[in-house]
Design a protein around this motif. Sequence first.
Motif, PDB file in Angstrom:
ATOM      1  N   ALA A 129       0.774  -0.871  -0.025  1.00 54.68           N
ATOM      2  CA  ALA A 129       0.080   0.236  -0.079  1.00 54.68           C
ATOM      3  C   ALA A 129       0.937   1.168  -0.126  1.00 54.68           C
ATOM      4  N   ALA A 130       1.895   1.044   1.031  1.00 50.58           N
ATOM      5  CA  ALA A 130       2.409   2.051   0.720  1.00 50.58           C
ATOM      6  C   ALA A 130       3.012   2.721  -0.580  1.00 50.58           C
ATOM      7  N   ARG A 131       3.816   1.797  -1.135  1.00 50.92           N
ATOM      8  CA  ARG A 131       4.906   1.601  -2.721  1.00 50.92           C
ATOM      9  C   ARG A 131       3.757   1.888  -3.240  1.00 50.92           C
ATOM     10  N   GLU A 132       2.901   1.537  -3.259  1.00 52.41           N
ATOM     11  CA  GLU A 132       1.546   2.511  -4.684  1.00 52.41           C
ATOM     12  C   GLU A 132       0.675   3.804  -4.088  1.00 52.41           C
ATOM     13  N   LEU A 133       0.713   3.894  -3.601  1.00 50.28           N
ATOM     14  CA  LEU A 133       0.430   5.389  -2.943  1.00 50.28           C
ATOM     15  C   LEU A 133       1.848   6.361  -3.201  1.00 50.28           C
ATOM     16  N   GLY A 134       3.098   5.822  -3.083  1.00 44.13           N
ATOM     17  CA  GLY A 134       4.148   6.866  -2.993  1.00 44.13           C
ATOM     18  C   GLY A 134       4.831   7.571  -2.422  1.00 44.13           C
ATOM     19  N   PHE A 135       4.666   6.036  -0.610  1.00 44.38           N
ATOM     20  CA  PHE A 135       4.982   7.111   0.302  1.00 44.38           C
ATOM     21  C   PHE A 135       6.890   6.043   0.195  1.00 44.38           C
ATOM     22  N   ASN A 136       6.974   4.715  -0.688  1.00 43.68           N
ATOM     23  CA  ASN A 136       7.678   3.872  -0.166  1.00 43.68           C
ATOM     24  C   ASN A 136       8.689   3.841  -1.890  1.00 43.68           C
ATOM     25  N   THR A 137       9.863   3.163  -1.408  1.00 49.80           N
ATOM     26  CA  THR A 137      10.598   2.676  -2.572  1.00 49.80           C
ATOM     27  C   THR A 137      10.290   1.714  -3.032  1.00 49.80           C
TER      28      THR A 137
END
Length: 255
Positions: A129-137
Motif C-alpha cells: 500500500a505504501a509503495r502504491e501510494l508513493g510513500f515508499n521505494t
Amino acid sequence: MTDLTPDAAPARPRHLAEVAVVLGISLGQSAIYSVLSIIEKLSRGPALNEQTTSINNSVTPDRSWLDLAYQLAGIGFGLMPMLLAVYLLRLSGDRGSIGFDRRRPGFDLGRGFLAAAVIGIPGLVFYVAARELGFNTNVAPANLAAHWWTIPVLAGYAAMNGLLEEVIMLGYLLRRFDQLGLRPWTGIAVSAVIRGGYHLYQGFGGFVGNVIMGLAFGWMYRRWGRVMPLVVAHTILDLVSFIGYALVAPYTDWF
C-alpha cells in the motif's frame, strides 16, 4: 586517593554514555545514514515509488570466492555491536534478565512463529500500500549473484539482523532505559522510533511500518520477558523476505 574505578562512577551518566556508544557504532549510526539517504532520494527527482532500494548486494559478482568472503565478513562484523551489548549486560549482571539464552527453546520457537505471523502478513500489505501510494521505494531485499552459497548467506544475513536488532533494540536498550528511569512504554516508543529511523532509507512506509513493528515487539518482549522469541520472529521475517524474493523475483515483475 580518589577512586576512579567504573563502579565508583554514578550509574546514570555511565549508562547514558554506554547507550550513546552502543547506538553510535550500530543502529543509531544506521538511523543517521538512513535520514541522509531519504534526503538524497527525495531531492533526486523521481517519486519514491519509482526508485529502487537494493540491499544484500554482491560486491564482486564475477569472483565467487571473493564475494563470499565479503559477505561472511559483513555478517561477522555486523554481529560485533550485538556481542558488545551482551558483554556490557554481562558486566553489569543484567544479561540473564533479557532472556537471551537457550533455556526455553519450545517457548521461544512457538512465540517466534506467532510473532512473525502477526507482524509479517499485515506488514506485507502495508508495504504494498505504501509503495502504491508513493510513500515508499521499491525494496529489492536480495541481490546476490547466483552461487552455491547464495541461499545460506541470505539465511546468515537474516539471522544477523534478528540477533543485532532485537538484542540491542529490545534486550539491551530497554534494560538500560529501565535503569535510566524511563517508563516502560516511553522506552518502547523511543526504541521503536529508532527502529523506524534506520529503515527510513526505504521510504516513509518503511519508517512507519517498522515503528509499528517496534511497538508490537516491545509489548511482546515486556509481556514474555524474553528476547529470544523476537530474535526468532525477526529471523523468520527476513528469511521469507530475502530467500522468497531471491527465488521468485527472476520469474515475475510483481516486485
